[in-house]
Design an enzyme around this catalytic site. Structure first.
Site, mmCIF file in Angstrom:
data_model
loop_
_atom_site.group_PDB
_atom_site.id
_atom_site.type_symbol
_atom_site.label_atom_id
_atom_site.label_comp_id
_atom_site.label_asym_id
_atom_site.label_seq_id
_atom_site.Cartn_x
_atom_site.Cartn_y
_atom_site.Cartn_z
ATOM 1 N N LYS A 65 -54.089 65.505 -37.467
ATOM 2 C CA LYS A 65 -52.727 65.118 -37.850
ATOM 3 C C LYS A 65 -52.044 64.220 -36.807
ATOM 4 O O LYS A 65 -51.149 63.454 -37.148
ATOM 5 C CB LYS A 65 -51.869 66.358 -38.110
ATOM 6 C CG LYS A 65 -52.298 67.125 -39.355
ATOM 7 C CD LYS A 65 -51.376 68.298 -39.653
ATOM 8 C CE LYS A 65 -51.851 69.055 -40.882
ATOM 9 N NZ LYS A 65 -50.912 70.113 -41.296
ATOM 10 N N ASN A 86 -49.604 64.129 -42.280
ATOM 11 C CA ASN A 86 -50.545 64.859 -43.137
ATOM 12 C C ASN A 86 -50.731 64.169 -44.489
ATOM 13 O O ASN A 86 -51.410 64.686 -45.363
ATOM 14 C CB ASN A 86 -50.076 66.300 -43.349
ATOM 15 C CG ASN A 86 -48.882 66.384 -44.286
ATOM 16 O OD1 ASN A 86 -47.916 65.647 -44.137
ATOM 17 N ND2 ASN A 86 -48.950 67.286 -45.256
ATOM 18 N N GLY A 124 -48.667 78.279 -31.302
ATOM 19 C CA GLY A 124 -49.499 77.085 -31.404
ATOM 20 C C GLY A 124 -48.695 75.828 -31.113
ATOM 21 O O GLY A 124 -47.457 75.824 -31.239
ATOM 22 N N ALA A 128 -49.340 70.827 -36.912
ATOM 23 C CA ALA A 128 -48.536 71.636 -37.826
ATOM 24 C C ALA A 128 -47.309 72.190 -37.109
ATOM 25 O O ALA A 128 -46.220 72.271 -37.680
ATOM 26 C CB ALA A 128 -49.373 72.780 -38.396
ATOM 27 N N TYR A 204 -52.860 80.305 -45.627
ATOM 28 C CA TYR A 204 -52.670 80.741 -47.022
ATOM 29 C C TYR A 204 -53.875 81.496 -47.563
ATOM 30 O O TYR A 204 -53.799 82.096 -48.630
ATOM 31 C CB TYR A 204 -52.398 79.523 -47.914
ATOM 32 C CG TYR A 204 -53.543 78.528 -47.940
ATOM 33 C CD1 TYR A 204 -54.530 78.608 -48.910
ATOM 34 C CD2 TYR A 204 -53.643 77.542 -46.977
ATOM 35 C CE1 TYR A 204 -55.596 77.723 -48.919
ATOM 36 C CE2 TYR A 204 -54.703 76.650 -46.979
ATOM 37 C CZ TYR A 204 -55.665 76.744 -47.949
ATOM 38 O OH TYR A 204 -56.732 75.861 -47.932
#
Length: 243
Positions: A65, A86, A124, A128, A204
């Site tokens: 990304k 993205n 993190g 993202a 997910y």
């Protein structure tokens, strides 16, 4: 044939191809296909574009990304501010980068966001996490990064009961706990979680990661990344099909 696809590594468990293939069938979208393009190195993007001149759009996932930015001709304002992409629109050989993660994350975060969720931990520091950070700033939520290496924010060993209480919103932007390594979770002190906490996992698959399970056991509000994923996919489709 208009071709769309996903670049990243690995892609074996990706949601995107199934989602878009079903979308094309359900909505009777002819002459469109969506494929997975696992790239061992981001430099292989140039070869991919030459091999598939019919490509109209790409999604970008871990770990590219940020690395993909060097290949783009332009960025929209949101992607420029976030520093991660993205979604790429391809038009006459020109690559324009967008970030659909941020608006999709914001929309799915809000329904369970309470007035006391004024501070957040972002687990993190990858691409993202940058979209998450952008949204938190927009919403006026204070934040701190948590990572394995000393630098900006906390390291996992720093986290205490007081920190968990002070930062009730905890967002996992790492792939920890995703299929097939479902027995892993970010190393936070789960014993200090309460019903004041809100745990959001960008993962997910599985629907309820170990991170979310541990939060739920302590009474915390939980949310996985599926809604965000669907939201960013639909926003990508809009971008690819807007003149």
């Amino acid at each position: 044939m208009n071709l769309y696809g996903l670049i990243g590594m690995p892609l074996a468990q990706s949601f995107s191809k199934k989602y878009f293939t079903e979308k094309f069938e359900k909505e009777h979208i002819a002459n469109a296909a969506y494929e997975l393009f696992p790239l061992e190195n981001i430099s292989l993007l140039t070869d991919l574009l030459q091999t598939h001149p019919e490509l109209k759009g790409l999604n970008v996932t871990i770990p590219y990304k940020e690395q993909v930015l060097q290949f783009l001709n332009a960025l929209n304002n949101e992607a420029k501010e976030i520093g991660a992409v993205n979604c790429i629109k391809i038009n006459n050989g020109q690559l324009t980068g967008f970030n659909t993660d941020a608006p999709a994350f914001e929309k799915s975060l809000l329904p369970q966001l309470a007035s006391h969720h004024k501070k957040a931990l972002i687990l993190g520091t990858g691409g993202a996490a940058k979209a998450v950070l952008y949204v938190l700033k927009k919403l006026g939520i204070e934040y701190a990064y948590v990572s394995r290496n000393k630098g900006a924010g906390f390291v996992y060993e720093d986290l205490t009961k007081e920190i968990i209480e002070a930062y009730p919103l905890i967002i996992n932007s790492t792939p920890l706990g995703s299929f097939p390594k479902v027995d892993t979770a970010p190393d936070i002190p789960y014993q200090y979680l309460t019903d004041k906490n809100y745990l959001y996992d960008l993962v997910y698959n599985p629907a309820k990661t170990l991170f979310l399970q541990k939060g739920e056991e302590r009474g915390a509000a939980i949310k996985n990344g599926y809604e965000m994923l669907v939201g960013q996919a639909e926003l990508s489709w809009e971008i690819w099909n807007t003149k």
